[in-house]
Design a protein around this motif. Structure first.
Motif, PDB file in Angstrom:
ATOM      1  N   LEU A 168      53.420  24.321 -57.524  1.00  0.00           N
ATOM      2  CA  LEU A 168      52.532  25.436 -57.173  1.00  0.00           C
ATOM      3  C   LEU A 168      52.441  26.352 -58.389  1.00  0.00           C
ATOM      4  CD1 LEU A 168      50.800  26.826 -54.981  1.00  0.00           C
ATOM      5  CD2 LEU A 168      52.836  28.178 -54.413  1.00  0.00           C
ATOM      6  N   ARG A 169      51.402  26.167 -59.178  1.00  0.00           N
ATOM      7  CA  ARG A 169      51.227  26.924 -60.411  1.00  0.00           C
ATOM      8  C   ARG A 169      50.667  28.325 -60.110  1.00  0.00           C
ATOM      9  NH1 ARG A 169      49.246  21.740 -60.976  1.00  0.00           N
ATOM     10  NH2 ARG A 169      47.190  22.531 -60.385  1.00  0.00           N
ATOM     11  N   ILE A 170      51.205  29.340 -60.772  1.00  0.00           N
ATOM     12  CA  ILE A 170      50.717  30.714 -60.626  1.00  0.00           C
ATOM     13  C   ILE A 170      49.917  31.063 -61.871  1.00  0.00           C
ATOM     14  CG2 ILE A 170      51.325  33.121 -60.253  1.00  0.00           C
ATOM     15  CD1 ILE A 170      52.069  31.237 -57.933  1.00  0.00           C
ATOM     16  N   CYS A 171      48.614  31.297 -61.684  1.00  0.00           N
ATOM     17  CA  CYS A 171      47.712  31.560 -62.806  1.00  0.00           C
ATOM     18  C   CYS A 171      47.030  32.916 -62.655  1.00  0.00           C
ATOM     19  CB  CYS A 171      46.648  30.466 -62.896  1.00  0.00           C
ATOM     20  SG  CYS A 171      47.299  28.806 -63.203  1.00  0.00           S
ATOM     21  N   TRP A 172      46.595  33.440 -63.789  1.00  0.00           N
ATOM     22  CA  TRP A 172      45.956  34.761 -63.814  1.00  0.00           C
ATOM     23  C   TRP A 172      44.733  34.733 -64.720  1.00  0.00           C
ATOM     24  CZ3 TRP A 172      49.145  38.139 -60.984  1.00  0.00           C
ATOM     25  CH2 TRP A 172      50.474  37.724 -60.816  1.00  0.00           C
ATOM     26  N   GLU A 173      43.660  35.389 -64.292  1.00  0.00           N
ATOM     27  CA  GLU A 173      42.531  35.713 -65.167  1.00  0.00           C
ATOM     28  C   GLU A 173      42.457  37.226 -65.213  1.00  0.00           C
ATOM     29  OE1 GLU A 173      38.832  33.854 -64.215  1.00  0.00           O
ATOM     30  OE2 GLU A 173      39.705  31.842 -64.073  1.00  0.00           O
ATOM     31  N   THR A 174      42.633  37.797 -66.412  1.00  0.00           N
ATOM     32  CA  THR A 174      42.831  39.233 -66.509  1.00  0.00           C
ATOM     33  C   THR A 174      42.247  39.817 -67.781  1.00  0.00           C
ATOM     34  OG1 THR A 174      44.544  40.975 -66.575  1.00  0.00           O
ATOM     35  CG2 THR A 174      45.116  38.828 -67.528  1.00  0.00           C
ATOM     36  N   ASN A 175      41.965  41.115 -67.725  1.00  0.00           N
ATOM     37  CA  ASN A 175      41.538  41.834 -68.929  1.00  0.00           C
ATOM     38  C   ASN A 175      42.735  42.258 -69.767  1.00  0.00           C
ATOM     39  OD1 ASN A 175      42.558  44.278 -67.720  1.00  0.00           O
ATOM     40  ND2 ASN A 175      40.602  44.573 -66.669  1.00  0.00           N
ATOM     41  N   GLY A 176      43.942  41.992 -69.290  1.00  0.00           N
ATOM     42  CA  GLY A 176      45.138  42.226 -70.090  1.00  0.00           C
ATOM     43  C   GLY A 176      45.595  43.656 -70.216  1.00  0.00           C
ATOM     44  N   SER A 177      45.165  44.529 -69.301  1.00  0.00           N
ATOM     45  CA  SER A 177      45.471  45.954 -69.447  1.00  0.00           C
ATOM     46  C   SER A 177      46.738  46.383 -68.718  1.00  0.00           C
ATOM     47  CB  SER A 177      44.295  46.787 -68.921  1.00  0.00           C
ATOM     48  OG  SER A 177      44.126  46.612 -67.518  1.00  0.00           O
ATOM     49  N   VAL A 178      47.485  45.446 -68.156  1.00  0.00           N
ATOM     50  CA  VAL A 178      48.655  45.769 -67.348  1.00  0.00           C
ATOM     51  C   VAL A 178      49.789  46.335 -68.199  1.00  0.00           C
ATOM     52  CG1 VAL A 178      49.717  43.469 -67.545  1.00  0.00           C
ATOM     53  CG2 VAL A 178      50.087  44.844 -65.470  1.00  0.00           C
ATOM     54  N   GLN A 179      50.607  47.176 -67.594  1.00  0.00           N
ATOM     55  CA  GLN A 179      51.769  47.747 -68.266  1.00  0.00           C
ATOM     56  C   GLN A 179      53.016  46.927 -67.952  1.00  0.00           C
ATOM     57  OE1 GLN A 179      51.715  50.146 -70.409  1.00  0.00           O
ATOM     58  NE2 GLN A 179      50.180  51.684 -69.895  1.00  0.00           N
ATOM     59  N   GLU A 180      54.060  47.144 -68.748  1.00  0.00           N
ATOM     60  CA  GLU A 180      55.374  46.614 -68.412  1.00  0.00           C
ATOM     61  C   GLU A 180      55.986  47.468 -67.292  1.00  0.00           C
ATOM     62  OE1 GLU A 180      56.606  43.942 -69.108  1.00  0.00           O
ATOM     63  OE2 GLU A 180      56.276  43.319 -71.176  1.00  0.00           O
ATOM     64  N   PRO A 181      56.833  46.886 -66.445  1.00  0.00           N
ATOM     65  CA  PRO A 181      57.423  45.542 -66.540  1.00  0.00           C
ATOM     66  C   PRO A 181      56.569  44.445 -65.907  1.00  0.00           C
ATOM     67  CG  PRO A 181      58.369  46.676 -64.681  1.00  0.00           C
ATOM     68  CD  PRO A 181      57.426  47.662 -65.333  1.00  0.00           C
ATOM     69  N   TYR A 182      55.346  44.796 -65.516  1.00  0.00           N
ATOM     70  CA  TYR A 182      54.538  43.854 -64.736  1.00  0.00           C
ATOM     71  C   TYR A 182      54.012  42.696 -65.580  1.00  0.00           C
ATOM     72  CZ  TYR A 182      54.974  48.025 -61.971  1.00  0.00           C
ATOM     73  OH  TYR A 182      55.505  49.104 -61.323  1.00  0.00           O
ATOM     74  N   LEU A 183      53.772  42.943 -66.873  1.00  0.00           N
ATOM     75  CA  LEU A 183      53.369  41.839 -67.750  1.00  0.00           C
ATOM     76  C   LEU A 183      54.456  40.777 -67.788  1.00  0.00           C
ATOM     77  CD1 LEU A 183      51.253  40.800 -69.888  1.00  0.00           C
ATOM     78  CD2 LEU A 183      52.743  41.859 -71.611  1.00  0.00           C
ATOM     79  N   SER A 184      55.690  41.199 -67.905  1.00  0.00           N
ATOM     80  CA  SER A 184      56.805  40.254 -67.945  1.00  0.00           C
ATOM     81  C   SER A 184      56.967  39.519 -66.617  1.00  0.00           C
ATOM     82  CB  SER A 184      58.110  40.979 -68.295  1.00  0.00           C
ATOM     83  OG  SER A 184      58.067  41.468 -69.629  1.00  0.00           O
ATOM     84  N   MET A 185      56.682  40.195 -65.510  1.00  0.00           N
ATOM     85  CA  MET A 185      56.738  39.543 -64.197  1.00  0.00           C
ATOM     86  C   MET A 185      55.694  38.441 -64.099  1.00  0.00           C
ATOM     87  SD  MET A 185      57.227  42.787 -61.630  1.00  0.00           S
ATOM     88  CE  MET A 185      58.598  43.935 -61.798  1.00  0.00           C
ATOM     89  N   MET A 186      54.478  38.733 -64.564  1.00  0.00           N
ATOM     90  CA  MET A 186      53.421  37.726 -64.576  1.00  0.00           C
ATOM     91  C   MET A 186      53.834  36.520 -65.414  1.00  0.00           C
ATOM     92  SD  MET A 186      50.213  40.341 -65.170  1.00  0.00           S
ATOM     93  CE  MET A 186      49.042  39.050 -65.592  1.00  0.00           C
TER      94      MET A 186
END
Length: 320
Positions: A168-186
């Motif tokens: 079960l692959r977890i994928c994202w399509e994003t503009n990349g504007s997220v802050q840490e620690p959420y980037l690391s969670m993704m």
């Protein structure tokens, strides 16, 4: 109404999810229109408040990363793909979030803006329960996952924990504007599951980016660089890829060449997809991307040092 500018109230509550770093006053919303303060507490986008719709896409699908995705190429088989070839008979759980931290003039899915204020919610638990035996990937997009990243992370963890041995692959399509620690969670969710993180690098020039999207691209580029440092942890399938919409009159060969040079300096093997533009929203008076425009941009990306450059949405390309 969506706020014109990110709120910066001296007595506001810090949101902390995206590049805007909104300080939201009582009774008001953040720039995304979803995160709001009520009774001195931020609501919206929490694990029980998913503002979204979801559907199933038969695999292989028209994903931005279809040219490197395990669902269509068997890249990573057998650890991350169920078959030696396209995963026929399986499907992707496509999750469309009704909010975004950008305000792009050419938004391809602008209808979501009205739904940002919906009071109908799908909890993270309910979304995770939609995963069945034929589902081999979840893709979060929109809008953008960032304003509801708390919901997406929770749903992903529940879905993965329900059957740890399945693909079960977890994928994202994003503009990349997220802050840490959420980037690391993704990144952690995608690395472990065989998923891809697809960044939309809309422009290199900060002036062009701001004109098209109303937002700085500094956080996007910073986050892309951070994720590029994780590629060696799982080279196949690729953790990270980039895409750029070829907007006539704005995103041309010089823009693409500078984006490609930035990517190549990090890792020349990072896949890069050039997407055909179709007139939408406020840029509905522009033409579609010409085939010659796309070919010139692809050549510029190769010249900048990239080794895997793809042209997507070819059915939208117009003849010169």
């Amino acid at each position: 109404m969506l706020p014109v500018d990110p709120p910066r109230a001296a007595n506001g509550i810090d949101c902390g999810l995206c590049v805007h770093e909104c300080r939201i006053p009582e009774g008001q919303t953040g720039f995304c229109g979803l995160r709001r303060v009520k009774n001195n507490r931020i609501t919206g986008g929490r694990p029980h408040e998913g503002n979204l719709y979801y559907y199933f896409d038969p695999l292989p699908t028209n994903c931005v990363g279809d040219f490197v995705c395990p669902a269509g190429t068997s890249c990573g088989y057998p650890q991350y793909s169920v078959s030696r070839g396209p995963e026929l008979g399986h499907r992707n759980l496509a999750v469309f979030y009704h909010a975004c931290a950008f305000n792009c003039l050419y938004c391809q899915n602008y209808h979501f803006k009205d739904r940002t204020f919906s009071s109908t919610y799908i909890s993270a638990k309910k979304l995770a329960q939609a995963v069945d035996s034929k589902t081999t990937c979840i893709c979060y997009f929109g809008g953008d996952p960032t304003p509801q990243i708390l919901h997406a992370v929770k749903a992903s963890k529940i879905a993965l924990q329900s059957d740890p041995d399945r693909i079960l692959r977890i994928c994202w399509e994003t503009n990349g504007s997220v802050q840490e620690p959420y980037l690391s969670m993704m990144a952690d969710l995608s690395l472990k599951s065989g998923g891809l993180i697809k960044f939309d690098l809309k422009a290199w020039s900060k002036e062009i980016h701001h004109a098209l999207c109303g937002v700085t691209n500094a956080k996007t580029l910073e986050n892309f660089q951070t994720l590029a440092g994780l590629i060696d942890k799982r080279p196949r399938p690729p953790l990270l890829l980039a895409s750029t919409l070829l907007v006539p009159g704005y995103v041309d060969e010089p823009e693409v060449k500078q984006i490609a040079a930035f990517i190549a300096d990090l890792n020349p093997k990072i896949p890069y997809s050039l997407l055909a533009f179709h007139p939408q929203f406020y840029l509905n008076d522009l033409p579609t991307t010409a085939k010659s425009h796309a070919l010139r941009c692809r050549e510029a990306a190769f010249e900048a040092g990239l080794s895997n450059v793809h042209i997507g949405n070819v059915h939208l390309l117009s003849e010169d």
